[in-house]
Design a protein around this motif. Sequence first.
Motif, PDB file in Angstrom:
ATOM      1  N   LEU B  32     -28.409  39.129-128.020  1.00  0.00           N
ATOM      2  CA  LEU B  32     -27.592  38.420-127.027  1.00  0.00           C
ATOM      3  C   LEU B  32     -26.542  39.415-126.575  1.00  0.00           C
ATOM      4  O   LEU B  32     -25.736  39.883-127.383  1.00  0.00           O
ATOM      5  CB  LEU B  32     -26.900  37.231-127.669  1.00  0.00           C
ATOM      6  N   LYS B  40     -21.252  34.316-126.357  1.00  0.00           N
ATOM      7  CA  LYS B  40     -22.294  34.673-127.335  1.00  0.00           C
ATOM      8  C   LYS B  40     -22.022  34.042-128.703  1.00  0.00           C
ATOM      9  O   LYS B  40     -22.903  33.414-129.290  1.00  0.00           O
ATOM     10  CB  LYS B  40     -22.323  36.211-127.557  1.00  0.00           C
ATOM     11  N   ALA B 194     -25.974  39.023-131.759  1.00  0.00           N
ATOM     12  CA  ALA B 194     -25.071  39.145-130.616  1.00  0.00           C
ATOM     13  C   ALA B 194     -24.484  40.553-130.651  1.00  0.00           C
ATOM     14  O   ALA B 194     -24.141  41.050-131.728  1.00  0.00           O
ATOM     15  CB  ALA B 194     -23.954  38.118-130.726  1.00  0.00           C
TER      16      ALA B 194
END
Lengths: 339, 265, 368
Positions: B32, B40, B194
């Motif tokens: 992400l 995120k 992320a």
Amino acid sequence: MLTTMKKKIFLAILILTPLLTIFISLFIGRYPLTVGEVLTVLGYKFGFVEADLPLNNINVVWNIRLPRAILGAIVGGSLAVSGASYQGLFRNPLVSSDILGVCAGAGFGASLAIILFQSQPFFVYLFAFGFGIGAVVLSYLIGFHYHTTPTIMLVLGGVIVKAIFSSLISLLKYIADPYEHLPSIVFWLMGSLATARYEDLLLAALPMTIGMIGLIAMRWRLNILSMGDKEAQALGINIFFTKSLAIFFATLSTAAAVCVSGVIGWVGLVIPHIGRMLVGNNNIVLIPVSISIGASYLVLVDNLARTLTGSEIPLGILTSLIGAPFFIYLLKKTKGRGW
Amino acid sequence: MIEIQNASFAYGKEQVFNNINLEIKKGEIFCLFGPNGCGKSTLIQCMLGILKLTKGMIMLEGKNVAQLRPFEIARKLSYIPQSHEKPFPFKVMDIVLMGRASYTGIFSLPDAEDEAIALDALEQVGMHRFKDKPYTQLSGGETQLVLVARALAQKTPVLVMDEPTSHLDFRNELRFLETVAQLVKTAGLTVVMATHFPNHAFYFENNQVRTKIALMNNKKIVAQGFPREVLTEIHMSNTFNITSKVVSYQWEKGHLRYIVPLKTY
Amino acid sequence: MYKKKIIAFLAILLVFLILGCGLAGCSSGCTDQTPSASLETEQAMITVVDSFGRKVSVPKEVTRIAALYSFAGYTVSLLGRGSDLIAVPGGLQRDLLLMEIFPEIADAAVPRVSGKINIEELMRVSPDLVIIRGDTAADKKELEKLGNSGIPYIIVEYSTIEEQQEAVSIIGKAIGRTAEAEKYNAYYNKILQMVDEAVSAIPPEERTRVYHSENQPTRTIHRDSIAADWSKAAGIINVSINAELELIGNDYYCSLEQVLMWDPEVIIANENSALAYIKGNPQWSGIKAVQNNRVYQLPLGISRWGHPGSVEIPLAVLWTAKTVYPEILTTVNMAEEVDNFYRTFFNFELSDEQIEKILKGEGLREPK
């Protein structure tokens, strides 16, 4: 990891230390009894010795020193274990058993009962216990009102509730008859085991024991809660339920301890730290160790309290007098870095 | 594995992300990627069940995360946080053992089997020598590896990481990425990660790990797909307002791609 | 949102509750405001020397007396001016017998709460004489407040029987009741003499050792108190007066093991809950006094007999000597003495039932 043998020895030490301090305290006091006389009373009570003993000897050993020492041990263990649990729960080694206002609440309840019911012990217990728990519930409701950062809100809730109850105590002190009720309130707020009887033991030991056993049982969960809410939940813990349960047990034991012995400060803060220094921070070990040390510590301090002078020095004063400098020493020794 | 359908989240009136759709497949690394504050971390916390979506749903192996209990989620998803406060100097082993919480009742302790699993997890990340050391004495990189070991001890098919390298130095960052790539390749794990760094996605892709990336900006997914498709100079320009260059280089393992930032505007 | 409203509502409710309590507390003291005598005529003044040796000018005819200390309240009543008390300590309003004799006390203001004088409350009732005690006078701020108010005040303080009698004389002079004060002191001395004659027959080694519990089981008597002095007058050996005691607040405590070491032959207690505790507690069961069933409750009339602020100390001395040594003073009938005392000094006729209650120490003081 410890081997089984070592574990057994360790467990034996944990259990024997408080028992030994209780035993020793039977020999300590103002009333002049020789070691032999104390042992005779014990032998008589356990049915090994047939003797015609002075009633006062039996009373001193069996009805005064013994219940007092047992109560001291349970109270010490309760305060220490709830302190250790709250430290884990709030992820802060500097919090103590009364972070959620249980002592302030209990103090208010007791003062109220002293004024309303002429210091009748039963009402003092009942009110202290009820208001102690009430204070925590109140902190808790304030804390969980916002769902974002419950821990900090709980601490704030505790601060608010403590402030409310402290001012209510001051108000009661103000209203109290200075010659009849005020001394009792002051004496109660300073903490003492002086009035310990078996009846008090029965009344208070049950909630304290439930609290202690509960915290022992869930001690590993306390490790996980100390990782913080997010991580603990990601590790599979139901935060709300687990935290509530831990607070419930800790409150049960603290409130009961406070309601039989008054406000005894510093035990819940200092004892877990001694435990951390000795066995580390893993609650699996720390929780039982805190109970054992807390129990022994309070019995020892109480022995001091009742022998230093002709009368009783309130326990709360001694625990603070001994606890505070000791705490400074600990901080100095570790240079504030934790153990 | 994980399907995110029409997911929206808001703190009160403040919308964090809106109408997001993603699918994460087994055995891939899903990055992400997006600027600070694009949502995120919030999305990751929704996946873990820590936060609740305001709209839409997240399906985990066909079950709605919102209806799973914490321990059920924790047996599917493990979490490696961005930063970790260390309130108490627990031993490394104590920390890794906590990964076994979802398999243990509220009133029980980890048993010998749990200890074996924890030790095994520590070995997988190469940290078993540290098992009796207070984890407060570890470096940032070592701590992060211990947290990976804790996630492995959780025995989950999916590892969820929230900017796991943000506090690591150059070498430790690489060591961390190597470990993750290794785990996905050998253990068949799925990773959701992320990140702030587009080159993380390229690193995995360059090392022949199946990698997907979703570019998040302005509360939505701007683009998703393989890193080579998503991490283009135009996307970088639109999302970050920068001029950048994707450079590629042929080496013995194949095609090597990296993005080189040039200037802001 | 909805929850927030509830909490806000609860918070406001709490605030009102606290305010409400405050107002209610005030309203009981704020009613029937009597306008002060505005036509202030030049009054003749007399000089009174108080317990601290201060020369105080007080009006010759005082009509509004503020007693900020229980002994002062009892003494003013004893000397026949209870109905002129316009301010009293709160404790007096719980002495049922006193209130029956002087119902006006129920309406008096209570300007001193928890050791501090509310000076505006005191000024509101415009006393022309204030009587305080030594510990109030030890607080400079309190004295300054009183000084600023311009109301003449006298300080009475005692820790022996002799000083207490002087205190009665001082108050007597200040409120124009010198003859009554002398009559009381004469009675006091007559009782002391009678008891002294009776107990002097008992050789020192046969004197009885007595433990005196004050309000609470282990709260007891310190050597520098009037109770220590009157127990000497009663011919008993008060076990606590030569001991090391713990001072908490204004009171002295001993430990339970200490009581067991004293092993007193008689225990006297001034509070029935303490009495019940001592009798019913196994911890106390080995003490001689408990074993021989010699635990007694001090009587309670307009005040607790023998309490530091009590004006019934002569009766306490007589009762104690008679109770501890039943073989002496056999001609004295306590019921008659009680009847006579309250008839003489309070001009009040007690019913037989009331006399019995006084001697049993029950029911004449309202629990707070």
